[in-house]
Design a protein around this motif. Structure first.
Motif, PDB file in Angstrom:
ATOM      1  N   ILE A   1       0.389   1.934   9.753  1.00  0.00           N
ATOM      2  CA  ILE A   1       0.470   1.283  11.071  1.00  0.00           C
ATOM      3  C   ILE A   1       0.757   2.305  12.163  1.00  0.00           C
ATOM      4  CG2 ILE A   1       1.795  -0.339  12.476  1.00  0.00           C
ATOM      5  CD1 ILE A   1       2.189  -2.017   9.940  1.00  0.00           C
ATOM      6  N   ASP A   2       1.703   3.208  11.905  1.00  0.00           N
ATOM      7  CA  ASP A   2       2.058   4.222  12.910  1.00  0.00           C
ATOM      8  C   ASP A   2       0.867   5.129  13.217  1.00  0.00           C
ATOM      9  OD1 ASP A   2       4.588   3.223  13.091  1.00  0.00           O
ATOM     10  OD2 ASP A   2       5.516   4.746  11.808  1.00  0.00           O
ATOM     11  N   TYR A   3       0.121   5.506  12.181  1.00  0.00           N
ATOM     12  CA  TYR A   3      -1.034   6.373  12.428  1.00  0.00           C
ATOM     13  C   TYR A   3      -2.118   5.629  13.201  1.00  0.00           C
ATOM     14  CZ  TYR A   3      -4.860   9.620  11.890  1.00  0.00           C
ATOM     15  OH  TYR A   3      -5.902  10.474  12.166  1.00  0.00           O
ATOM     16  N   ASN A   4      -2.310   4.361  12.887  1.00  0.00           N
ATOM     17  CA  ASN A   4      -3.307   3.576  13.617  1.00  0.00           C
ATOM     18  C   ASN A   4      -2.917   3.418  15.084  1.00  0.00           C
ATOM     19  OD1 ASN A   4      -4.993   3.229  11.422  1.00  0.00           O
ATOM     20  ND2 ASN A   4      -4.055   1.298  10.794  1.00  0.00           N
ATOM     21  N   ILE A   5      -1.621   3.252  15.341  1.00  0.00           N
ATOM     22  CA  ILE A   5      -1.153   3.159  16.730  1.00  0.00           C
ATOM     23  C   ILE A   5      -1.400   4.481  17.453  1.00  0.00           C
ATOM     24  CG2 ILE A   5       0.892   2.929  18.190  1.00  0.00           C
ATOM     25  CD1 ILE A   5       2.002   0.952  16.149  1.00  0.00           C
ATOM     26  N   PHE A   6      -1.084   5.587  16.773  1.00  0.00           N
ATOM     27  CA  PHE A   6      -1.334   6.905  17.362  1.00  0.00           C
ATOM     28  C   PHE A   6      -2.821   7.100  17.646  1.00  0.00           C
ATOM     29  CE2 PHE A   6      -3.003  11.115  16.185  1.00  0.00           C
ATOM     30  CZ  PHE A   6      -2.562  11.850  17.283  1.00  0.00           C
ATOM     31  N   THR A   7      -3.658   6.720  16.684  1.00  0.00           N
ATOM     32  CA  THR A   7      -5.102   6.874  16.854  1.00  0.00           C
ATOM     33  C   THR A   7      -5.610   6.052  18.032  1.00  0.00           C
ATOM     34  OG1 THR A   7      -5.360   7.223  14.470  1.00  0.00           O
ATOM     35  CG2 THR A   7      -7.330   6.648  15.706  1.00  0.00           C
ATOM     36  N   ALA A   8      -5.109   4.819  18.155  1.00  0.00           N
ATOM     37  CA  ALA A   8      -5.527   3.960  19.262  1.00  0.00           C
ATOM     38  C   ALA A   8      -5.115   4.555  20.605  1.00  0.00           C
ATOM     39  CB  ALA A   8      -4.927   2.566  19.094  1.00  0.00           C
ATOM     40  N   ALA A   9      -3.879   5.056  20.672  1.00  0.00           N
ATOM     41  CA  ALA A   9      -3.388   5.646  21.921  1.00  0.00           C
ATOM     42  C   ALA A   9      -4.171   6.909  22.271  1.00  0.00           C
ATOM     43  CB  ALA A   9      -1.896   5.955  21.800  1.00  0.00           C
ATOM     44  N   TYR A  10      -4.400   7.750  21.280  1.00  0.00           N
ATOM     45  CA  TYR A  10      -5.133   8.992  21.525  1.00  0.00           C
ATOM     46  C   TYR A  10      -6.576   8.700  21.917  1.00  0.00           C
ATOM     47  CZ  TYR A  10      -6.799  13.750  20.940  1.00  0.00           C
ATOM     48  OH  TYR A  10      -7.346  14.986  21.177  1.00  0.00           O
ATOM     49  N   SER A  11      -7.170   7.736  21.228  1.00  0.00           N
ATOM     50  CA  SER A  11      -8.540   7.343  21.540  1.00  0.00           C
ATOM     51  C   SER A  11      -8.644   6.843  22.977  1.00  0.00           C
ATOM     52  CB  SER A  11      -9.002   6.254  20.567  1.00  0.00           C
ATOM     53  OG  SER A  11     -10.277   5.767  20.912  1.00  0.00           O
ATOM     54  N   GLY A  12      -7.690   6.026  23.390  1.00  0.00           N
ATOM     55  CA  GLY A  12      -7.690   5.522  24.758  1.00  0.00           C
ATOM     56  C   GLY A  12      -7.520   6.630  25.782  1.00  0.00           C
TER      57      GLY A  12
ATOM     58  N   ALA B   1     -18.176   3.381  14.306  1.00  0.00           N
ATOM     59  CA  ALA B   1     -18.929   3.068  15.523  1.00  0.00           C
ATOM     60  C   ALA B   1     -18.204   3.586  16.759  1.00  0.00           C
ATOM     61  CB  ALA B   1     -19.146   1.559  15.624  1.00  0.00           C
ATOM     62  N   ALA B   2     -16.885   3.398  16.802  1.00  0.00           N
ATOM     63  CA  ALA B   2     -16.102   3.876  17.947  1.00  0.00           C
ATOM     64  C   ALA B   2     -16.139   5.397  18.037  1.00  0.00           C
ATOM     65  CB  ALA B   2     -14.664   3.382  17.831  1.00  0.00           C
ATOM     66  N   MET B   3     -15.986   6.055  16.897  1.00  0.00           N
ATOM     67  CA  MET B   3     -15.990   7.517  16.875  1.00  0.00           C
ATOM     68  C   MET B   3     -17.331   8.072  17.358  1.00  0.00           C
ATOM     69  SD  MET B   3     -15.522  10.060  13.593  1.00  0.00           S
ATOM     70  CE  MET B   3     -17.198   9.730  13.008  1.00  0.00           C
TER      71      MET B   3
ATOM     72  N   SER C   1     -11.378  16.766  18.219  1.00  0.00           N
ATOM     73  CA  SER C   1     -10.149  16.019  17.946  1.00  0.00           C
ATOM     74  C   SER C   1     -10.427  14.537  17.693  1.00  0.00           C
ATOM     75  CB  SER C   1      -9.159  16.181  19.102  1.00  0.00           C
ATOM     76  OG  SER C   1      -9.696  15.667  20.312  1.00  0.00           O
ATOM     77  N   VAL C   2     -11.387  13.966  18.416  1.00  0.00           N
ATOM     78  CA  VAL C   2     -11.730  12.557  18.202  1.00  0.00           C
ATOM     79  C   VAL C   2     -12.344  12.362  16.818  1.00  0.00           C
ATOM     80  CG1 VAL C   2     -13.370  10.759  18.881  1.00  0.00           C
ATOM     81  CG2 VAL C   2     -11.942  11.855  20.604  1.00  0.00           C
ATOM     82  N   ILE C   3     -13.239  13.262  16.438  1.00  0.00           N
ATOM     83  CA  ILE C   3     -13.841  13.170  15.105  1.00  0.00           C
ATOM     84  C   ILE C   3     -12.771  13.320  14.028  1.00  0.00           C
ATOM     85  CG2 ILE C   3     -15.390  14.330  13.476  1.00  0.00           C
ATOM     86  CD1 ILE C   3     -17.238  14.952  15.803  1.00  0.00           C
ATOM     87  N   ALA C   4     -11.817  14.231  14.261  1.00  0.00           N
ATOM     88  CA  ALA C   4     -10.764  14.463  13.267  1.00  0.00           C
ATOM     89  C   ALA C   4      -9.838  13.253  13.140  1.00  0.00           C
ATOM     90  CB  ALA C   4      -9.963  15.708  13.642  1.00  0.00           C
ATOM     91  N   THR C   5      -9.359  12.730  14.274  1.00  0.00           N
ATOM     92  CA  THR C   5      -8.387  11.629  14.223  1.00  0.00           C
ATOM     93  C   THR C   5      -9.031  10.322  13.757  1.00  0.00           C
ATOM     94  OG1 THR C   5      -8.760  11.251  16.595  1.00  0.00           O
ATOM     95  CG2 THR C   5      -6.875  12.602  15.974  1.00  0.00           C
ATOM     96  N   LEU C   6     -10.162   9.970  14.366  1.00  0.00           N
ATOM     97  CA  LEU C   6     -10.820   8.726  13.967  1.00  0.00           C
ATOM     98  C   LEU C   6     -11.474   8.857  12.596  1.00  0.00           C
ATOM     99  CD1 LEU C   6     -12.435   7.458  17.303  1.00  0.00           C
ATOM    100  CD2 LEU C   6     -10.346   6.697  16.192  1.00  0.00           C
ATOM    101  N   GLY C   7     -11.966  10.051  12.294  1.00  0.00           N
ATOM    102  CA  GLY C   7     -12.563  10.260  10.980  1.00  0.00           C
ATOM    103  C   GLY C   7     -11.541  10.068   9.871  1.00  0.00           C
TER     104      GLY C   7
END
Length: 242
Positions: A188-199, A119-121, A149-155
């Motif tokens: 966890i590290d990837y999720n943190i990266f994804t959250a930061a990049y998404s923001g 949903a976020a993506m 990049s958003v589709i790639a990281t969140l996907g």
């Protein structure tokens, strides 16, 4: 409070080999359901108004509209799965959660997480497509980079929900002896990266319209209104960073 600091006496309670009868038995499931369904309904209301305005002006839905509709459908799926989990004990204390429901709870939780990321993506992609429609020159390249990049990281974050364990059943059956999962630190590290990049992408998408709108021939009130409306996406920065 004193009772919780001591080990519970032997006995039986809701499938547990201890007696938790004197422990608190709060249930925040109803409040949780109320909150998530209200927010889902509000999002659906804004989406409905968007579609209604296009219909009364006899304008067809474009790609950004269809992607946004798909995003809301994913949101409804996530909300529905969370509601189902409340019937298993989500929102209650661990001692009021029956151990036999653990596997089903984890399966539903992982699926809910998948739809949450989806949903976020899709919502970010929808807004990026909207910005793409009014952008020109170098800004178009920036927006395309954000979309891809958003589709790639969140996907990948959504996909990793299911591919992080082999066999996949180990995701919802952690007591399985066979198989293995990715290190928790990596996930966890990837999720943190994804959250930061998404923001960060939210902020950029919220600021890009300023450069575009300021160059248009609009009166002051119209320009301010459009800028504020298209910059509301910056408010979405906070959830992924939490």
């Amino acid at each position: 409070m004193e009772a919780k600091s001591k080990s519970p006496p032997a006995g039986e309670w809701n499938g547990w080999p201890w007696d938790f009868s004197k422990y608190p038995h709060d249930d925040f499931g109803p409040q949780l359901n109320y909150g998530i369904w209200v927010l889902t309904a509000v999002a659906g209301g804004f989406l409905g108004l968007r579609i209604y305005c296009k219909k009364i002006r006899r304008r067809r839905l474009w790609w950004d509209d269809h992607v946004l509709i798909a995003s809301w459908v994913a949101l409804v799926a996530q909300t529905s799965l969370i509601t189902f989990n409340t019937t298993l004990g989500y929102g209650k204390h661990i001692w009021d959660f029956h151990p036999k429901d653990l596997s089903l709870f984890l399966l539903i939780s992982n699926t809910s997480g998948f739809f949450s990321i989806l949903a976020a993506m899709l919502s970010k992609t929808s807004f990026a497509i909207t910005v793409l429609r009014i952008s020109q020159d170098r800004i178009r390249y920036i927006v395309w980079f954000i979309i891809i990049s958003v589709i790639a990281t969140l996907g990948f974050a959504a996909l990793s929900t299911y591919i992080q364990c082999t066999p996949v059943e180990k995701l919802w059956n952690p007591l399985m002896k066979k198989g293995h999962c990715w290190p928790k630190e990596l996930v966890i590290d990837y999720n943190i990266f994804t959250a930061a990049y998404s923001g960060a992408m939210d902020i950029i998408l919220a600021l890009l319209p300023w450069k575009i709108i300021l160059s248009l021939t609009l009166n002051k009130k119209e320009r301010i209104g459009v800028l504020l409306a298209m910059s509301m996406g910056v408010l979405y920065v906070y959830p992924p960073c939490g």
